[in-house]
Design a protein around this motif. Structure first.
Motif, PDB file in Angstrom:
ATOM      1  N   PRO A 212     -25.970-110.482 -10.631  1.00 24.86           N
ATOM      2  CA  PRO A 212     -25.394-111.265 -10.174  1.00 24.86           C
ATOM      3  C   PRO A 212     -23.469-111.521 -10.226  1.00 24.86           C
ATOM      4  O   PRO A 212     -23.220-111.819  -8.814  1.00 24.86           O
ATOM      5  CB  PRO A 212     -25.472-113.154 -10.548  1.00 24.86           C
ATOM      6  N   TRP A 213     -23.233-111.217 -11.474  1.00 21.81           N
ATOM      7  CA  TRP A 213     -21.582-110.715 -11.591  1.00 21.81           C
ATOM      8  C   TRP A 213     -21.352-109.686 -10.954  1.00 21.81           C
ATOM      9  O   TRP A 213     -19.995-110.446 -10.251  1.00 21.81           O
ATOM     10  CB  TRP A 213     -21.717-110.191 -13.022  1.00 21.81           C
ATOM     11  N   MET A 214     -22.124-108.668 -11.113  1.00 19.00           N
ATOM     12  CA  MET A 214     -21.174-107.498 -10.274  1.00 19.00           C
ATOM     13  C   MET A 214     -21.687-107.944  -8.896  1.00 19.00           C
ATOM     14  O   MET A 214     -20.367-107.264  -7.822  1.00 19.00           O
ATOM     15  CB  MET A 214     -21.880-106.149 -10.065  1.00 19.00           C
ATOM     16  N   MET A 215     -22.271-108.826  -8.156  1.00 18.99           N
ATOM     17  CA  MET A 215     -22.566-109.327  -6.258  1.00 18.99           C
ATOM     18  C   MET A 215     -21.273-110.114  -6.505  1.00 18.99           C
ATOM     19  O   MET A 215     -21.013-110.016  -5.374  1.00 18.99           O
ATOM     20  CB  MET A 215     -23.475-109.993  -6.248  1.00 18.99           C
ATOM     21  N   ARG A 216     -21.018-110.875  -7.193  1.00 18.97           N
ATOM     22  CA  ARG A 216     -19.739-111.711  -7.090  1.00 18.97           C
ATOM     23  C   ARG A 216     -18.383-110.821  -6.922  1.00 18.97           C
ATOM     24  O   ARG A 216     -17.678-110.752  -5.815  1.00 18.97           O
ATOM     25  CB  ARG A 216     -19.966-112.382  -8.442  1.00 18.97           C
ATOM     26  N   ASN A 217     -17.936-110.090  -8.124  1.00 15.12           N
ATOM     27  CA  ASN A 217     -16.673-108.994  -7.532  1.00 15.12           C
ATOM     28  C   ASN A 217     -17.130-107.745  -6.752  1.00 15.12           C
ATOM     29  O   ASN A 217     -16.554-108.069  -6.495  1.00 15.12           O
ATOM     30  CB  ASN A 217     -16.881-108.285  -8.957  1.00 15.12           C
ATOM     31  N   GLN A 218     -18.140-107.890  -5.921  1.00 12.71           N
ATOM     32  CA  GLN A 218     -17.801-107.132  -4.599  1.00 12.71           C
ATOM     33  C   GLN A 218     -18.233-108.175  -3.624  1.00 12.71           C
ATOM     34  O   GLN A 218     -17.176-106.791  -3.017  1.00 12.71           O
ATOM     35  CB  GLN A 218     -19.552-106.532  -4.814  1.00 12.71           C
ATOM     36  N   GLU A 219     -18.603-109.373  -3.585  1.00 11.98           N
ATOM     37  CA  GLU A 219     -17.730-109.919  -2.373  1.00 11.98           C
ATOM     38  C   GLU A 219     -16.304-110.118  -3.031  1.00 11.98           C
ATOM     39  O   GLU A 219     -15.994-110.407  -1.607  1.00 11.98           O
ATOM     40  CB  GLU A 219     -18.250-111.276  -2.733  1.00 11.98           C
ATOM     41  N   VAL A 220     -15.540-110.759  -3.506  1.00 19.63           N
ATOM     42  CA  VAL A 220     -14.471-110.797  -4.107  1.00 19.63           C
ATOM     43  C   VAL A 220     -13.196-109.994  -4.006  1.00 19.63           C
ATOM     44  O   VAL A 220     -12.123-109.813  -3.567  1.00 19.63           O
ATOM     45  CB  VAL A 220     -14.297-111.874  -4.834  1.00 19.63           C
ATOM     46  N   PHE A 221     -13.937-108.889  -4.828  1.00 19.28           N
ATOM     47  CA  PHE A 221     -12.509-108.043  -4.848  1.00 19.28           C
ATOM     48  C   PHE A 221     -13.734-106.838  -4.283  1.00 19.28           C
ATOM     49  O   PHE A 221     -12.560-105.727  -3.868  1.00 19.28           O
ATOM     50  CB  PHE A 221     -12.637-107.167  -5.913  1.00 19.28           C
ATOM     51  N   GLY A 222     -14.696-106.118  -3.385  1.00 26.95           N
ATOM     52  CA  GLY A 222     -14.978-104.961  -2.616  1.00 26.95           C
ATOM     53  C   GLY A 222     -15.313-104.287  -3.687  1.00 26.95           C
ATOM     54  O   GLY A 222     -15.277-103.305  -3.307  1.00 26.95           O
ATOM     55  N   SER A 223     -16.080-104.443  -4.712  1.00 29.88           N
ATOM     56  CA  SER A 223     -16.019-103.832  -6.302  1.00 29.88           C
ATOM     57  C   SER A 223     -17.489-103.718  -6.774  1.00 29.88           C
ATOM     58  O   SER A 223     -16.621-105.058  -7.697  1.00 29.88           O
ATOM     59  CB  SER A 223     -14.977-102.857  -6.891  1.00 29.88           C
ATOM     60  N   PRO A 224     -17.898-103.454  -7.420  1.00 25.61           N
ATOM     61  CA  PRO A 224     -18.834-103.868  -7.609  1.00 25.61           C
ATOM     62  C   PRO A 224     -19.127-103.979  -9.501  1.00 25.61           C
ATOM     63  O   PRO A 224     -19.624-103.362 -10.622  1.00 25.61           O
ATOM     64  CB  PRO A 224     -20.090-103.481  -7.509  1.00 25.61           C
ATOM     65  N   CYS A 225     -17.862-104.136  -9.739  1.00 26.58           N
ATOM     66  CA  CYS A 225     -17.326-103.833 -11.285  1.00 26.58           C
ATOM     67  C   CYS A 225     -17.932-104.996 -12.075  1.00 26.58           C
ATOM     68  O   CYS A 225     -18.370-106.337 -12.126  1.00 26.58           O
ATOM     69  CB  CYS A 225     -15.958-103.667 -11.226  1.00 26.58           C
ATOM     70  N   ILE A 226     -18.143-104.326 -13.806  1.00 27.85           N
ATOM     71  CA  ILE A 226     -18.157-105.221 -14.445  1.00 27.85           C
ATOM     72  C   ILE A 226     -17.142-106.281 -15.448  1.00 27.85           C
ATOM     73  O   ILE A 226     -16.505-107.272 -15.394  1.00 27.85           O
ATOM     74  CB  ILE A 226     -18.708-104.954 -15.822  1.00 27.85           C
ATOM     75  N   ALA A 227     -15.803-105.634 -15.142  1.00 28.90           N
ATOM     76  CA  ALA A 227     -14.614-105.685 -15.887  1.00 28.90           C
ATOM     77  C   ALA A 227     -13.497-104.953 -15.793  1.00 28.90           C
ATOM     78  O   ALA A 227     -13.932-103.970 -15.372  1.00 28.90           O
ATOM     79  CB  ALA A 227     -14.622-106.065 -17.246  1.00 28.90           C
ATOM     80  N   THR A 228     -12.423-105.051 -14.764  1.00 32.94           N
ATOM     81  CA  THR A 228     -11.174-103.971 -14.942  1.00 32.94           C
ATOM     82  C   THR A 228     -10.321-104.206 -15.556  1.00 32.94           C
ATOM     83  O   THR A 228      -9.432-103.372 -15.684  1.00 32.94           O
ATOM     84  CB  THR A 228     -10.353-105.072 -13.792  1.00 32.94           C
ATOM     85  N   THR A 229     -10.706-104.011 -17.297  1.00 32.89           N
ATOM     86  CA  THR A 229     -10.306-103.627 -18.466  1.00 32.89           C
ATOM     87  C   THR A 229      -9.970-102.021 -18.943  1.00 32.89           C
ATOM     88  O   THR A 229      -8.988-101.322 -19.348  1.00 32.89           O
ATOM     89  CB  THR A 229     -10.236-105.075 -19.725  1.00 32.89           C
ATOM     90  N   GLY A 230     -11.546-101.683 -18.531  1.00 34.76           N
ATOM     91  CA  GLY A 230     -12.091-100.449 -18.586  1.00 34.76           C
ATOM     92  C   GLY A 230     -11.075 -99.094 -18.509  1.00 34.76           C
ATOM     93  O   GLY A 230     -10.718 -98.500 -19.480  1.00 34.76           O
ATOM     94  N   GLY A 231     -10.482 -99.363 -17.503  1.00 36.88           N
ATOM     95  CA  GLY A 231      -9.656 -98.376 -17.107  1.00 36.88           C
ATOM     96  C   GLY A 231      -8.327 -98.017 -17.953  1.00 36.88           C
ATOM     97  O   GLY A 231      -7.591 -97.631 -17.948  1.00 36.88           O
ATOM     98  N   MET A 232      -7.794 -99.042 -17.700  1.00 36.45           N
ATOM     99  CA  MET A 232      -6.488 -99.695 -19.012  1.00 36.45           C
ATOM    100  C   MET A 232      -6.622 -99.107 -20.765  1.00 36.45           C
ATOM    101  O   MET A 232      -5.992 -98.360 -20.594  1.00 36.45           O
ATOM    102  CB  MET A 232      -5.968-100.926 -18.967  1.00 36.45           C
ATOM    103  N   THR A 233      -7.955 -99.398 -20.861  1.00 35.95           N
ATOM    104  CA  THR A 233      -8.036 -99.395 -22.053  1.00 35.95           C
ATOM    105  C   THR A 233      -8.419 -97.716 -22.502  1.00 35.95           C
ATOM    106  O   THR A 233      -7.959 -96.538 -23.290  1.00 35.95           O
ATOM    107  CB  THR A 233      -9.802 -99.725 -22.789  1.00 35.95           C
ATOM    108  N   PHE A 234      -9.162 -96.582 -21.790  1.00 34.73           N
ATOM    109  CA  PHE A 234      -9.629 -95.724 -21.569  1.00 34.73           C
ATOM    110  C   PHE A 234      -7.838 -95.460 -20.821  1.00 34.73           C
ATOM    111  O   PHE A 234      -7.937 -93.787 -22.083  1.00 34.73           O
ATOM    112  CB  PHE A 234     -10.508 -95.756 -20.089  1.00 34.73           C
ATOM    113  N   TRP A 235      -7.323 -95.399 -20.053  1.00 33.77           N
ATOM    114  CA  TRP A 235      -5.341 -94.069 -20.758  1.00 33.77           C
ATOM    115  C   TRP A 235      -4.579 -94.965 -21.836  1.00 33.77           C
ATOM    116  O   TRP A 235      -4.418 -93.518 -22.217  1.00 33.77           O
ATOM    117  CB  TRP A 235      -5.254 -94.599 -19.261  1.00 33.77           C
TER     118      TRP A 235
END
Length: 451
Positions: A212-235
């Protein structure tokens, strides 16, 4: 006893949420959830920068008693006490009363965990979910079902649900289901059809809370992500070339407006309203790119939240591919740092200082005494090592796994106290554990402090 100790520590050493960047954001998200604004930084500003479970739990407390942070800290003290009790019970099942008492006492006075129970941070809830998942898996592994449809499937389903909830608390738990599924398939104590059904049930139930959370993000942001902190942490914390910040560029105007707010954080740190930081959170994660070179600023200007997250991942992969040996060396060093006794403030944690030298012999003895417990604890601990290798080691990220490490060490200490050290293999592992502890301590004590 653990409830009393945790409650006292949570209240006595508690911090106002504005003292920590993450805590301030969790507070703001919980407030907006309670006010009916959805998962957002404010009305009209939905976000996926944080996973949803912890702010949701905090919002329920706020709805019940108002925005009283101590109520959250007391809840976290109870959750940590439950985690300690579950860990002590498992130690009892593995090695008896002595290991149980040692695990309970050491986990109850673990300063790293007690300190975080007094902060609006995810670690305490995450630790509780880890222990719940661990106990359910342990019960399922001990059943050794003969049929595909058996009561053991309910335990696997429960463990899967806790894995899903843990993923909504800290996304690095997403890999647990795969590791646990692989462990189920490889155990060979049941017919393959039974193992396959058990693994499938665990994987399916682990996905259910997240969908449900991924579906919400797909609808709101166009991406079925869990959180958008991962890329920043990775880099930003793991694969960043330090020369990237050697020259400063000219950020967009919105950055200067929000940065002027950040310069006033001292006002919030005295107990002010965390909503002051809302414009900064609205810019995350691209906000952190604007401190660097113009080339980097140009890559992030105008990107949405999910686009910026993907760009950070892309940059992290670019750096890793261009510097494979350096990244490999840093990754191995981060794995070693898991065995360091330093906490997030750079001080030595007395509990870890006592227990870490015994962790390797404890792992061996756990596997020898109870292979089901060895499989469960090994799977969970392996996930910490993998996260440290692939993304980042930070002492705060280890804290939820420290009850597992204390179980290993307590079994080792109690067994050595009753004569197990006379066995050659135990002595070798004890020496190896001491060397590992010494090297990890030297690396962290002689290098820069962890954040």
């Amino acid at each position: 006893m653990s409830v009393s100790i945790a409650s006292f520590a949570a209240i006595r050493f508690s911090e106002h949420p504005s003292l920590h960047w993450d805590a301030a954001h969790y507070t703001l998200l919980a407030r907006n959830l309670g006010e009916g604004n959805g998962f957002s930084n404010g009305p009209g500003h939905p976000t996926a920068f944080r996973p949803p479970l912890y702010p949701t739990v905090v919002s329920l407390v706020f709805r019940a008693v108002g925005e009283r942070y101590r109520a959250v800290y007391l809840l976290q003290a109870v959750l940590y006490a439950i985690a300690v009790t579950g860990s002590a019970w498992l130690a009892y099942r593995i090695a008896g009363r002595r290991a149980m008492l040692l695990t309970g006492i050491l986990a109850s006075v673990n300063l790293s965990a007690l300190g975080l129970a007094g902060m609006l941070m995810t670690e305490t809830l995450f630790s509780f979910l880890i222990v719940c998942c661990m106990l359910l898996l342990y019960g399922a592994f001990h059943r050794n079902s003969k049929r595909v449809l058996s009561p053991g499937l309910l335990l696997y389903a429960g463990a899967g649900l806790f894995v899903g909830l843990a993923t909504l608390c800290r996304p690095n738990a997403a890999g647990w289901s795969l590791l646990a599924g692989a462990t189920i398939l490889l155990r060979r104590r049941e017919a393959f059809s039974v193992r396959l059904a058990s693994a499938a049930v665990l994987l399916i139930t682990a996905v259910l809370p997240v969908v449900p959370w991924m579906m919400r993000n797909q609808e709101v942001f166009g991406s079925p992500c869990i959180a958008t902190t991962g890329g920043m942490t990775f880099w930003g914390f793991r694969h960043r070339d330090l020369s990237v910040s050697s020259s400063e560029g000219t950020p967009p105007e919105e950055f200067f407006r929000t940065e002027s707010i950040a310069q006033q954080r001292d006002l919030a740190e005295k107990g002010g309203d965390v909503a002051r930081l809302m414009p900064i959170f609205n810019m995350c994660p691209r906000y952190f790119a604007f401190f660097h070179s113009q080339a980097l600023i140009d890559r992030f200007t105008g990107l949405s939240e999910t686009e910026a997250d993907r760009e950070f991942y892309r940059m992290g992969l670019e750096y890793s591919l261009n510097n494979p040996l350096r990244v490999l060396l840093e990754s191995l060093q981060d794995v070693l740092r898991v065995f360091s006794p330093l906490d997030r403030s750079g001080r030595i944690n007395p509990v870890l200082f006592i227990t870490l030298p015994f962790i390797l012999c404890g792992m061996y003895l756990v596997w020898r005494h109870d292979s089901a417990a060895g499989a469960v604890l090994g799977t969970m601990f392996l996930s910490l090592l993998i996260t440290s290798f692939l993304i980042l080691y930070e002492p705060r990220y280890r804290v939820p796994f420290e009850p597992l490490m204390i179980i290993f060490a307590s079994v080792g200490i109690s067994a050595c106290n009753t004569g197990a050290w006379k066995e050659k293999r135990v002595r070798v592992l004890l020496v190896a554990g001491t060397l590992l502890f010494t090297v990890a301590s030297y690396m962290t004590l002689s290098g820069p402090q962890s954040s």
